[in-house]
Design an enzyme around this catalytic site. Structure first.
Site, PDB file in Angstrom:
ATOM      1  CD  GLU A 171      -1.464  -2.208   2.191  1.00 46.04           C
ATOM      2  OE1 GLU A 171      -0.341  -2.166   2.749  1.00 46.04           O
ATOM      3  OE2 GLU A 171      -2.219  -3.183   2.288  1.00 46.04           O
TER       4      GLU A 171
ATOM      5  CE1 TYR B  50       7.620   1.065  -3.487  1.00 47.49           C
ATOM      6  CE2 TYR B  50       5.633   2.337  -3.130  1.00 47.49           C
ATOM      7  CZ  TYR B  50       6.815   1.823  -2.662  1.00 47.49           C
ATOM      8  OH  TYR B  50       7.213   2.068  -1.370  1.00 47.49           O
TER       9      TYR B  50
END
Length: 140
Positions: free
Chosen positions: A99, A111
């Site tokens: 998350e 990411y």
């Protein structure tokens, strides 16, 4: 700079990184409890731990708990190196997931660069301040 498996000798400095980076940091005891469980790496420069990444594993699933770099060492590719090592060592896992705060655009971009895809949103996941989390997953 080297990426090393997290060991007890890294714990005190990683606990300080936690305090510098997060509103609700992991304690040294909590970090120590993770030793030998999952994938945990320390980034070490000139004998000092400057960042770390952790991933808890359950069966063939990997849940990235934190990727953190001391503020004075950011923008040097350290988080990317930590993630490269984690991905390389994730043999036997089906995926890695994490998350990230919706407002953390820089982390989300990293990411995505590392092959993670946005797969959902967790409403009001974070507190202090309250914020949604973007759920991101890389299938291996």
């Amino acid at each position: 700079m080297t990426i090393e498996r997290m060991e007890d000798r890294h714990i005190a400095e990683i606990a300080e990184i936690e305090k510098a980076c997060f509103e609700h940091p992991w304690s040294a005891e909590g970090l120590r409890a993770e030793l030998g469980r999952g994938l945990f790496f320390a980034a070490v420069e000139d004998g000092t731990t400057v960042g770390y990444a952790g991933c808890q594993t359950v069966l063939d699933e990997g849940y990235i708990t934190n990727v953190a770099v001391l503020p004075s060492f950011r923008r040097r590719g350290i988080a990317e190196q930590l993630l490269h090592e984690m991905i390389a060592q994730a043999k036997g896992l089906s995926f890695l997931t994490l998350e990230v705060r919706e407002s953390n655009v820089a982390a989300a971009a990293l990411y995505e660069k590392m092959g993670f895809q946005r797969v959902g949103v967790r409403k009001n996941f974070y507190s202090a301040p309250q914020e949604n989390a973007v759920l991101m997953t890389r299938y291996l």
